[in-house]
Scaffold this motif. Structure first.
Motif, PDB file in Angstrom:
ATOM      1  N   VAL A 252       5.491  -6.061  -8.032  1.00  0.00           N
ATOM      2  CA  VAL A 252       4.759  -5.406  -6.939  1.00  0.00           C
ATOM      3  C   VAL A 252       3.477  -4.770  -7.465  1.00  0.00           C
ATOM      4  CG1 VAL A 252       4.814  -3.607  -5.162  1.00  0.00           C
ATOM      5  CG2 VAL A 252       6.887  -4.924  -5.667  1.00  0.00           C
ATOM      6  N   LEU A 253       2.382  -5.007  -6.774  1.00  0.00           N
ATOM      7  CA  LEU A 253       1.132  -4.287  -7.007  1.00  0.00           C
ATOM      8  C   LEU A 253       1.011  -3.221  -5.941  1.00  0.00           C
ATOM      9  CD1 LEU A 253      -1.570  -3.954  -8.506  1.00  0.00           C
ATOM     10  CD2 LEU A 253      -2.571  -5.575  -6.888  1.00  0.00           C
ATOM     11  N   LEU A 254       0.967  -1.951  -6.356  1.00  0.00           N
ATOM     12  CA  LEU A 254       0.893  -0.820  -5.432  1.00  0.00           C
ATOM     13  C   LEU A 254      -0.563  -0.393  -5.277  1.00  0.00           C
ATOM     14  CD1 LEU A 254       2.517   1.354  -3.802  1.00  0.00           C
ATOM     15  CD2 LEU A 254       2.482   2.727  -5.907  1.00  0.00           C
ATOM     16  N   LEU A 255      -1.033  -0.316  -4.040  1.00  0.00           N
ATOM     17  CA  LEU A 255      -2.444  -0.019  -3.762  1.00  0.00           C
ATOM     18  C   LEU A 255      -2.613   1.385  -3.202  1.00  0.00           C
ATOM     19  CD1 LEU A 255      -5.436  -0.953  -3.367  1.00  0.00           C
ATOM     20  CD2 LEU A 255      -4.742  -1.759  -1.097  1.00  0.00           C
ATOM     21  N   ASP A 256      -3.565   2.138  -3.763  1.00  0.00           N
ATOM     22  CA  ASP A 256      -3.947   3.447  -3.224  1.00  0.00           C
ATOM     23  C   ASP A 256      -5.465   3.545  -3.256  1.00  0.00           C
ATOM     24  OD1 ASP A 256      -3.630   5.920  -2.098  1.00  0.00           O
ATOM     25  OD2 ASP A 256      -2.575   6.818  -3.789  1.00  0.00           O
ATOM     26  N   ASP A 257      -6.018   4.563  -2.592  1.00  0.00           N
ATOM     27  CA  ASP A 257      -7.483   4.652  -2.542  1.00  0.00           C
ATOM     28  C   ASP A 257      -8.068   5.355  -3.751  1.00  0.00           C
ATOM     29  OD1 ASP A 257      -6.451   7.102  -1.767  1.00  0.00           O
ATOM     30  OD2 ASP A 257      -7.763   7.340  -0.017  1.00  0.00           O
TER      31      ASP A 257
ATOM     32  N   PRO B  16       0.820  -1.217   0.000  1.00  0.00           N
ATOM     33  CA  PRO B  16       0.000   0.000   0.000  1.00  0.00           C
ATOM     34  C   PRO B  16       0.852   1.264   0.000  1.00  0.00           C
ATOM     35  CG  PRO B  16       0.164  -0.845   2.221  1.00  0.00           C
ATOM     36  CD  PRO B  16       0.918  -1.815   1.354  1.00  0.00           C
ATOM     37  N   VAL B  17       0.305   2.348  -0.552  1.00  0.00           N
ATOM     38  CA  VAL B  17       0.918   3.664  -0.389  1.00  0.00           C
ATOM     39  C   VAL B  17       0.917   3.980   1.104  1.00  0.00           C
ATOM     40  CG1 VAL B  17       0.599   6.131  -0.812  1.00  0.00           C
ATOM     41  CG2 VAL B  17       0.302   4.491  -2.679  1.00  0.00           C
ATOM     42  N   PRO B  18       2.044   4.385   1.668  1.00  0.00           N
ATOM     43  CA  PRO B  18       2.118   4.552   3.129  1.00  0.00           C
ATOM     44  C   PRO B  18       1.443   5.827   3.623  1.00  0.00           C
ATOM     45  CG  PRO B  18       4.179   5.223   2.137  1.00  0.00           C
ATOM     46  CD  PRO B  18       3.335   4.678   1.010  1.00  0.00           C
TER      47      PRO B  18
ATOM     48  N   LEU C 230       6.858   0.439   2.047  1.00  0.00           N
ATOM     49  CA  LEU C 230       7.234   1.815   1.761  1.00  0.00           C
ATOM     50  C   LEU C 230       7.075   2.679   3.006  1.00  0.00           C
ATOM     51  CD1 LEU C 230       5.430   2.266  -1.673  1.00  0.00           C
ATOM     52  CD2 LEU C 230       7.902   2.371  -1.353  1.00  0.00           C
ATOM     53  N   LYS C 231       7.848   3.753   3.056  1.00  0.00           N
ATOM     54  CA  LYS C 231       7.756   4.696   4.167  1.00  0.00           C
ATOM     55  C   LYS C 231       7.728   6.118   3.617  1.00  0.00           C
ATOM     56  CE  LYS C 231      10.144   6.265   8.348  1.00  0.00           C
ATOM     57  NZ  LYS C 231      11.348   6.082   9.203  1.00  0.00           N
ATOM     58  N   CYS C 232       6.846   6.943   4.173  1.00  0.00           N
ATOM     59  CA  CYS C 232       6.814   8.364   3.821  1.00  0.00           C
ATOM     60  C   CYS C 232       7.744   9.106   4.771  1.00  0.00           C
ATOM     61  CB  CYS C 232       5.390   8.912   3.930  1.00  0.00           C
ATOM     62  SG  CYS C 232       5.234  10.638   3.410  1.00  0.00           S
TER      63      CYS C 232
ATOM     64  N   THR D 171       0.392  11.364  -9.147  1.00  0.00           N
ATOM     65  CA  THR D 171       1.796  11.692  -8.888  1.00  0.00           C
ATOM     66  C   THR D 171       2.358  10.958  -7.666  1.00  0.00           C
ATOM     67  OG1 THR D 171       1.026  13.687  -7.736  1.00  0.00           O
ATOM     68  CG2 THR D 171       1.734  13.945 -10.007  1.00  0.00           C
ATOM     69  N   THR D 172       1.567  10.817  -6.608  1.00  0.00           N
ATOM     70  CA  THR D 172       2.054  10.108  -5.422  1.00  0.00           C
ATOM     71  C   THR D 172       2.338   8.643  -5.741  1.00  0.00           C
ATOM     72  OG1 THR D 172       0.913  11.551  -3.844  1.00  0.00           O
ATOM     73  CG2 THR D 172       1.458   9.333  -3.094  1.00  0.00           C
ATOM     74  N   ALA D 173       1.374   7.986  -6.383  1.00  0.00           N
ATOM     75  CA  ALA D 173       1.562   6.581  -6.722  1.00  0.00           C
ATOM     76  C   ALA D 173       2.720   6.402  -7.702  1.00  0.00           C
ATOM     77  CB  ALA D 173       0.278   6.005  -7.309  1.00  0.00           C
ATOM     78  N   SER D 174       2.872   7.324  -8.645  1.00  0.00           N
ATOM     79  CA  SER D 174       3.970   7.217  -9.605  1.00  0.00           C
ATOM     80  C   SER D 174       5.323   7.360  -8.920  1.00  0.00           C
ATOM     81  CB  SER D 174       3.822   8.282 -10.697  1.00  0.00           C
ATOM     82  OG  SER D 174       2.685   8.025 -11.495  1.00  0.00           O
ATOM     83  N   GLU D 175       5.411   8.251  -7.940  1.00  0.00           N
ATOM     84  CA  GLU D 175       6.666   8.402  -7.194  1.00  0.00           C
ATOM     85  C   GLU D 175       6.965   7.149  -6.381  1.00  0.00           C
ATOM     86  OE1 GLU D 175      10.157  10.021  -5.389  1.00  0.00           O
ATOM     87  OE2 GLU D 175       9.123  10.245  -7.309  1.00  0.00           O
TER      88      GLU D 175
END
Length: 366
Positions: free
Chosen positions: A287-292, A217-219, A251-253, A298-302
């Motif tokens: 990796v499958l990256l999950l966001d809402d 997941p996006v952190p 991942l960590k923000c 831009t956040t998911a792409s980074e």
């Protein structure tokens, strides 16, 4: 059923008892010539010169409905452009995306139709249309989805991005009726929608036929204690293929990102650059990256860039909702035409008159 060419679809629908109208922004002579050349079955034709206003205004659709004597509740408008989707909404009928004619899904996904069909023959199954919507929308509405290629909304490449539904902002009239929008807002503070969203995630993975090694997941931001995806991924985990592993802390923000939502796409990219780090070397795994919600992406792409730089072999992005252009109705104060929400080259949105290119240059701050 075999391959069905789009120009033969009206005849097949007519044989099933449906009345057909062609609504086009082309001149009548040109439309009638194409109808003749391709042998298209139709009961009515509404061309450019037949109405004062044109798509995305609903007038052409309303004229067609009047000519057919059609019931709004049982009518559908099939098209492959954003103007078609907007006109359908304003006419009060269900929009069906003709995915076989869409050239730019990334742009189309920002004003997506109620139902997206990728093959003409799918339109013949009218009894299933209410379950052929997007995965997360159908599940959040308490229905069992009829899964097909259009159950997932493609939202671009590099990396590949998908959405499982549409997210409507609060100013959009569709927001109040959206079970998915309500679920995603609730997920920010409570785990209630987690189970159904977890089901949607697993159904997506099965639909695309791609088994990621990890789901990440996006952190959350440093000031956010709640990990809103934890319960979603816990609900999904028992249903996943054994080859897929969930990594909640992949991942960590690193820092707070101030003023992000007020910026355009280019400015957002600069703000998030270097704001995330990977906690692992992914050893050539996918990796499958999950966001809402996918807004500018831009956040998911980074985050995807960071994962690839940390030795991930492939990263794909999936969100539960794709942010939609608002269909709030606004009339131009100078000429009376409907206004559209447009985006300038810096990613900033504004109201622009629908007659902008030819008749009226009026714009207004959104």
């Amino acid at each position: 059923m075999g391959k069905l060419d789009p120009h033969n679809l009206p005849a097949r629908l007519k044989a099933k008892g449906h009345d057909i109208a062609v609504v086009t922004s082309s001149p009548r002579w040109y439309a009638e010539q194409l109808i003749k050349d391709f042998g298209i079955t139709t009961d009515a034709v509404v061309a450019f010169g037949d109405t004062e206003l044109h798509k995305p205004d609903p007038e052409p659709i309303r004229v067609a409905l009047d000519q057919l004597g059609a019931d709004l509740e049982r009518a559908y408008f099939v098209g492959d452009s954003i103007a078609d989707v907007q006109a359908s909404y304003r006419a009060g009928i269900v929009s069906v995306g003709a995915g076989w004619g869409v050239r730019d899904f990334e742009k189309f996904s920002s004003s997506a139709p109620d139902v997206l069909l990728r093959k003409p023959g799918s339109l013949l199954r009218f009894s299933e249309l209410d379950r052929r919507g997007y995965l997360a929308e159908v599940l959040c509405a308490g229905k069992t989805p009829k899964i097909h290629r259009g159950s997932v909304l493609p939202c671009g490449h590099s990396p590949k991005r998908y959405s499982l539904g549409r997210y409507f902002k609060t100013e959009d009239p569709r927001h109040a009726r959206s079970a998915l929008a309500a679920s995603l807002l609730k997920l920010k503070s409570k785990d209630g929608p987690a189970e159904v969203l977890g089901q949607a995630l697993v159904a997506f993975i099965r639909r695309v036929g791609w088994t990621p090694d990890f789901v990440v997941p996006v952190p959350p931001k440093p000031n956010q204690r709640r990990r809103r995806f934890r319960a979603v991924l816990e609900a999904a985990e028992p249903l996943l293929n054994d080859d897929s592993e969930i990594e909640m802390k992949g991942l960590k923000c690193l820092r707070e990102i101030q003023g992000y939502k007020q910026k355009g796409a280019a400015e957002r990219s600069e703000l998030v650059r270097g704001a995330y780090e990977s906690r692992f070397d992914w050893d050539g795994r996918s990796v499958l990256l999950l966001d809402d919600v996918l807004t500018t992406g831009t956040t998911a792409s980074e985050c995807a860039r960071v994962l690839l730089a940390s030795n991930a072999s492939e990263v794909r992005i999936v969100t539960f909702g794709r942010d939609q252009q608002s269909f709030a109705i606004k009339t131009c104060r100078k000429c009376g035409r409907p206004m559209r929400i447009r985006t300038n080259r810096w990613g900033q949105r504004f109201w622009g008159c629908s007659g902008y290119s030819e008749y009226c240059k009026n714009t207004e701050d959104i």
